[in-house]
Motif scaffolding. Structure first.
Motif, mmCIF file in Angstrom:
data_model
loop_
_atom_site.group_PDB
_atom_site.id
_atom_site.type_symbol
_atom_site.label_atom_id
_atom_site.label_comp_id
_atom_site.label_asym_id
_atom_site.label_seq_id
_atom_site.Cartn_x
_atom_site.Cartn_y
_atom_site.Cartn_z
ATOM 1 N N LEU A 158 0.829 -1.202 0.000
ATOM 2 C CA LEU A 158 0.000 0.000 0.000
ATOM 3 C C LEU A 158 0.864 1.254 0.000
ATOM 4 C CD1 LEU A 158 -2.628 -1.226 2.600
ATOM 5 C CD2 LEU A 158 -2.895 -1.081 0.128
ATOM 6 N N GLN A 159 2.110 1.137 0.465
ATOM 7 C CA GLN A 159 3.034 2.261 0.397
ATOM 8 C C GLN A 159 3.699 2.352 -0.972
ATOM 9 O OE1 GLN A 159 7.458 3.171 1.626
ATOM 10 N NE2 GLN A 159 6.315 2.426 3.373
ATOM 11 N N LEU A 160 4.009 1.190 -1.527
ATOM 12 C CA LEU A 160 4.759 1.136 -2.783
ATOM 13 C C LEU A 160 4.103 1.976 -3.875
ATOM 14 C CD1 LEU A 160 7.021 -0.075 -4.504
ATOM 15 C CD2 LEU A 160 5.571 -2.058 -4.887
ATOM 16 N N LYS A 161 2.774 1.916 -3.942
ATOM 17 C CA LYS A 161 2.061 2.610 -5.009
ATOM 18 C C LYS A 161 1.874 4.101 -4.723
ATOM 19 C CE LYS A 161 -0.357 -1.525 -6.565
ATOM 20 N NZ LYS A 161 -1.647 -2.187 -6.846
ATOM 21 N N ARG A 162 2.325 4.562 -3.559
ATOM 22 C CA ARG A 162 2.186 5.970 -3.229
ATOM 23 C C ARG A 162 3.271 6.830 -3.867
ATOM 24 N NH1 ARG A 162 -0.660 7.601 1.002
ATOM 25 N NH2 ARG A 162 -0.367 9.596 -0.099
ATOM 26 N N TRP A 163 4.375 6.207 -4.253
ATOM 27 C CA TRP A 163 5.468 7.012 -4.810
ATOM 28 C C TRP A 163 5.092 7.504 -6.202
ATOM 29 C CZ3 TRP A 163 9.272 8.707 -1.875
ATOM 30 C CH2 TRP A 163 9.561 8.018 -0.704
ATOM 31 N N PRO A 164 5.246 8.790 -6.445
ATOM 32 C CA PRO A 164 4.936 9.322 -7.780
ATOM 33 C C PRO A 164 6.113 9.101 -8.719
ATOM 34 C CG PRO A 164 5.710 11.087 -6.369
ATOM 35 C CD PRO A 164 5.712 9.837 -5.521
ATOM 36 N N HIS A 165 5.971 9.571 -9.931
ATOM 37 C CA HIS A 165 7.086 9.505 -10.872
ATOM 38 C C HIS A 165 8.144 10.525 -10.458
ATOM 39 C CE1 HIS A 165 3.825 8.004 -13.823
ATOM 40 N NE2 HIS A 165 4.387 6.996 -13.184
ATOM 41 N N LEU A 166 9.374 10.071 -10.346
ATOM 42 C CA LEU A 166 10.464 10.897 -9.846
ATOM 43 C C LEU A 166 11.421 11.214 -11.000
ATOM 44 C CD1 LEU A 166 11.062 8.801 -6.597
ATOM 45 C CD2 LEU A 166 9.687 10.873 -6.831
ATOM 46 N N THR A 167 11.317 12.404 -11.523
ATOM 47 C CA THR A 167 12.036 12.752 -12.755
ATOM 48 C C THR A 167 13.535 12.894 -12.557
ATOM 49 O OG1 THR A 167 11.551 15.094 -12.326
ATOM 50 C CG2 THR A 167 10.018 13.886 -13.756
ATOM 51 N N HIS A 168 13.997 13.125 -11.315
ATOM 52 C CA HIS A 168 15.432 13.289 -11.075
ATOM 53 C C HIS A 168 16.053 12.084 -10.384
ATOM 54 C CE1 HIS A 168 14.133 17.476 -11.723
ATOM 55 N NE2 HIS A 168 15.365 17.675 -12.150
ATOM 56 N N LEU A 169 15.317 11.003 -10.288
ATOM 57 C CA LEU A 169 15.845 9.808 -9.635
ATOM 58 C C LEU A 169 16.944 9.174 -10.491
ATOM 59 C CD1 LEU A 169 15.161 8.089 -7.060
ATOM 60 C CD2 LEU A 169 13.954 6.552 -8.604
ATOM 61 N N THR A 170 18.093 8.881 -9.867
ATOM 62 C CA THR A 170 19.197 8.252 -10.594
ATOM 63 C C THR A 170 19.452 6.817 -10.161
ATOM 64 O OG1 THR A 170 20.821 9.121 -9.011
ATOM 65 C CG2 THR A 170 20.343 10.468 -10.959
ATOM 66 N N ALA A 171 18.984 6.428 -8.966
ATOM 67 C CA ALA A 171 19.221 5.063 -8.474
ATOM 68 C C ALA A 171 17.952 4.536 -7.812
ATOM 69 C CB ALA A 171 20.383 5.036 -7.482
ATOM 70 N N LEU A 172 17.503 3.370 -8.261
ATOM 71 C CA LEU A 172 16.306 2.740 -7.710
ATOM 72 C C LEU A 172 16.633 1.300 -7.345
ATOM 73 C CD1 LEU A 172 13.264 2.691 -7.082
ATOM 74 C CD2 LEU A 172 12.879 2.070 -9.480
ATOM 75 N N ARG A 173 16.300 0.924 -6.095
ATOM 76 C CA ARG A 173 16.562 -0.439 -5.644
ATOM 77 C C ARG A 173 15.278 -1.044 -5.111
ATOM 78 N NH1 ARG A 173 20.637 -2.329 -0.771
ATOM 79 N NH2 ARG A 173 20.554 -4.555 -1.187
ATOM 80 N N LEU A 174 14.875 -2.161 -5.702
ATOM 81 C CA LEU A 174 13.694 -2.887 -5.250
ATOM 82 C C LEU A 174 14.155 -4.215 -4.675
ATOM 83 C CD1 LEU A 174 11.354 -2.283 -8.313
ATOM 84 C CD2 LEU A 174 11.511 -0.947 -6.233
ATOM 85 N N GLN A 175 14.148 -4.313 -3.369
ATOM 86 C CA GLN A 175 14.625 -5.523 -2.701
ATOM 87 C C GLN A 175 13.471 -6.171 -1.956
ATOM 88 O OE1 GLN A 175 17.870 -4.935 -0.005
ATOM 89 N NE2 GLN A 175 17.817 -7.025 0.747
ATOM 90 N N GLY A 176 13.182 -7.410 -2.295
ATOM 91 C CA GLY A 176 12.112 -8.102 -1.604
ATOM 92 C C GLY A 176 10.748 -7.916 -2.212
ATOM 93 N N VAL A 177 10.645 -7.239 -3.360
ATOM 94 C CA VAL A 177 9.357 -7.062 -4.023
ATOM 95 C C VAL A 177 9.034 -8.319 -4.800
ATOM 96 C CG1 VAL A 177 8.056 -5.688 -5.661
ATOM 97 C CG2 VAL A 177 9.744 -4.596 -4.199
ATOM 98 N N ARG A 178 7.929 -8.971 -4.473
ATOM 99 C CA ARG A 178 7.624 -10.282 -5.033
ATOM 100 C C ARG A 178 6.394 -10.225 -5.931
ATOM 101 N NH1 ARG A 178 8.410 -13.922 0.443
ATOM 102 N NH2 ARG A 178 10.285 -12.889 1.139
ATOM 103 N N ASN A 179 6.479 -10.886 -7.049
ATOM 104 C CA ASN A 179 5.338 -10.982 -7.958
ATOM 105 C C ASN A 179 4.511 -12.211 -7.588
ATOM 106 O OD1 ASN A 179 4.886 -9.387 -10.638
ATOM 107 N ND2 ASN A 179 4.085 -11.428 -10.990
ATOM 108 N N PHE A 180 3.183 -12.122 -7.658
ATOM 109 C CA PHE A 180 2.400 -13.329 -7.426
ATOM 110 C C PHE A 180 1.254 -13.425 -8.408
ATOM 111 C CE2 PHE A 180 0.664 -10.462 -4.014
ATOM 112 C CZ PHE A 180 -0.581 -10.249 -4.561
ATOM 113 N N ARG A 181 0.699 -14.622 -8.495
ATOM 114 C CA ARG A 181 -0.331 -14.912 -9.477
ATOM 115 C C ARG A 181 -1.623 -14.172 -9.174
ATOM 116 N NH1 ARG A 181 0.045 -21.461 -10.300
ATOM 117 N NH2 ARG A 181 2.278 -21.586 -10.604
ATOM 118 N N GLU A 182 -2.374 -13.898 -10.214
ATOM 119 C CA GLU A 182 -3.701 -13.338 -10.031
ATOM 120 C C GLU A 182 -4.674 -14.454 -9.692
ATOM 121 O OE1 GLU A 182 -4.387 -10.171 -9.975
ATOM 122 O OE2 GLU A 182 -2.288 -9.726 -10.348
#
Length: 524
Positions: free
Chosen positions: A83-107
């Motif tokens: 519920l927090q993950l989707k709160r971040w807007p598009h960050l036009t000056h972001l140079t480094a993004l790290r996604l650790q532990g984000v898991r995909n699951f089936r619908e």
């Protein structure tokens, strides 16, 4: 003589900041006065942001103080709420993004294999990366428990067939993809190969990746531009291959880095076989009883470029022979890597630490307890994250680290004789001062916890930042029984949601209930 906090010199304040996380520093000192705001800015707390494990109120407060156009790096780690993950807007000056532990699951709730977070990689690749024009470093590390499931592979297969949907990352020069060695998927190598193509990452300079492959993938790698094109990519990789062939038969096909950055290769072959069948081991891990001997090969570039020695596909309790093949070059000798995850299965500690020449266990982050039904005689290491599988009784039998920040409890109906579907020991979690995340997964349990157990669960989570409870099914069995079980599970989830909303909290938590009522996630 009494000194006021505001009279402390800058150097002392900066020393205090050095002991605090990004969230703690901003929560405690942001907006107090212009001097503290200036010091926080100088220390980079507004530019390098990690609010992943914060609670709802804390996140909302800190988020309102951030200067989004100034954020240069963002970390979303294993404790993040979906519920927090989707709160971040598009960050036009972001140079480094790290996604650790984000898991995909089936619908579709009945087939979901992971509990959190709800996140679609294809959507991320198609819609989010295109809004990060200055991104230079992308880490899809997923942490090593991440698994690519079939539905993900199908969705990503659609992206591969429609490559125009993948945005061109003009500035990206560093890419990391670290995946677990849990199972083989024929999409894994294709995922890395296509995403790092020069049409997608034209200025790529370095890549760190680990994948589970087979011998056919090794042959395909010889034709990949990743190893031979003119971008001069510095490649660091780990390959896991489950194959009964001898080491020498596979070694000749393993690439030695790229043309511009040749690498020497080291490798380890684990030869495993089942434990003897006795009263303690009867009917456990049946899959290995059907495989008397099996070879697992790991090939990796030198020097070792990763933070840990990854968990193996085969349970290390079954490893009875180890062959290590190393470089003879004194420059690239194999140094020991850290074991970040320590496992105890069937009441026996992991044998991984018996291989000190390739790994050491002095920096354990996660403790995995699987099918342990009695008090453990081993001294448990200090750790931050606890994963309990069919070992619920141990909550009141073991002396756990008070540093625990997150706990995942998984119970399977087939091992209920070990786990007990009894939650009377759960309140002991309230004594852990730093615990902020609890995840509970129940597999194939047709009967949900009773009302008393449900109230125990709700009372236990009242001081946490996020909570997840999900029903999952591995075996469909009788369809009539399945429909009846689902009805009871959906009722339980509804009651659980109502109980959480009725907690005497200053603010109502945000709750997401899965379609079909198979589970919920709450952010406090």
């Amino acid at each position: 003589m009494i000194s006021l906090f505001d009279q402390l010199p800058d150097l002392i304040l900066l020393e205090i900041f050095s002991y605090l996380s990004c969230a703690d520093a901003l929560w405690s000192f942001s907006k107090l006065n212009s001097r503290l705001t200036t010091l926080l800015t100088e220390r980079g707390f507004y530019r390098h942001v990690n609010l992943s494990s914060t609670g709802k109120k804390q996140f909302e407060t800190i988020f309102s103080t951030l200067r989004l156009n100034e954020i240069q790096s963002l970390v979303i780690d294993r404790c993040t709420s979906p519920l927090q993950l989707k709160r971040w807007p598009h960050l036009t000056h972001l140079t480094a993004l790290r996604l650790q532990g984000v898991r995909n699951f089936r619908e579709g709730g009945i087939t979901k294999s992971m509990a959190y977070p709800s996140w679609n990689m294809c959507e991320f690749l198609e819609r989010t990366l295109c809004c990060l024009p200055n991104l230079q470093s992308l880490d899809l590390g997923m942490e090593t428990s991440f698994v690519l499931y079939k539905d993900f592979c199908d969705n990503f297969g659609f992206c591969l067939r429609n490559k125009g949907l993948l945005h061109r990352m003009e500035s990206l020069h560093t890419f990391t993809f670290i995946k677990s060695f849990k199972c083989y998927s024929n999409e894994e190598w294709e995922f890395v190969n296509v995403l790092t193509n020069s049409d997608i990452m034209p200025v790529l300079r370095r890549i760190n990746f680990s994948v589970f492959i087979d011998a056919n993938d090794l042959v395909q790698m010889t034709h990949s531009n990743l190893f031979v094109d003119d971008r001069h990519i510095d490649l660091h990789y780990v390959f896991m291959i489950s194959d009964d062939r001898q080491h020498s038969e596979l070694d000749e096909y393993v690439p030695r880095g790229s043309l511009s950055h040749p690498r020497q290769i080291a490798s380890v072959t684990f030869i495993s076989e089942c434990w003897p069948v006795d009263s303690m081991m009867h009917n456990r891990d049946e899959i290995y009883l059907n495989k008397p001997r099996n070879r697992q090969h790991i090939f990796y570039t030198l020097p070792w470029a990763f933070n840990e020695f990854f968990p193996l596909c085969v349970p290390d309790g079954y490893i009875n022979e180890l062959e290590v093949f190393t470089s003879t070059s004194p420059v690239n000798r194999v140094g020991s890597s850290h074991v970040r995850k320590f496992s105890i299965s069937n009441n026996f500690p992991s044998l991984a630490t018996s291989f000190p020449h390739i790994m050491s266990s002095n920096k354990v982050v996660e403790l995995h307890l699987s099918r342990c039904d009695r008090e453990l005689s081993v001294n448990l290491p200090i750790f931050d994250h606890l994963i309990i599988t069919d070992s619920l009784d141990l909550l009141n039998k073991c002396c756990f680290s008070r540093n625990i920040r997150s706990i995942q409890i998984t119970l399977n109906q087939e091992y209920i004789h070990l786990a007990r579907n009894d939650w009377n020991d759960l309140p002991i979690l309230s004594t852990l001062p730093f615990l902020n995340s609890l995840r509970i997964l129940l597999y194939d349990m047709n009967v949900p916890p009773n009302d008393i157990s449900r109230h125990i669960i709700v009372e236990t989570i009242s001081n946490m930042s996020d909570f997840c409870f999900c029903f999952r099914r591995k075996n469909y069995g009788n369809r009539e029984n399945f429909e009846s079980a689902h009805t009871m599970q959906a009722i339980f989830i509804t009651q659980l949601r109502n109980d959480i909303l009725a907690l005497p909290l200053n603010e109502k938590p945000r709750i997401a209930v899965e379609k079909g009522g198979y589970g919920l996630i709450a952010w406090f």
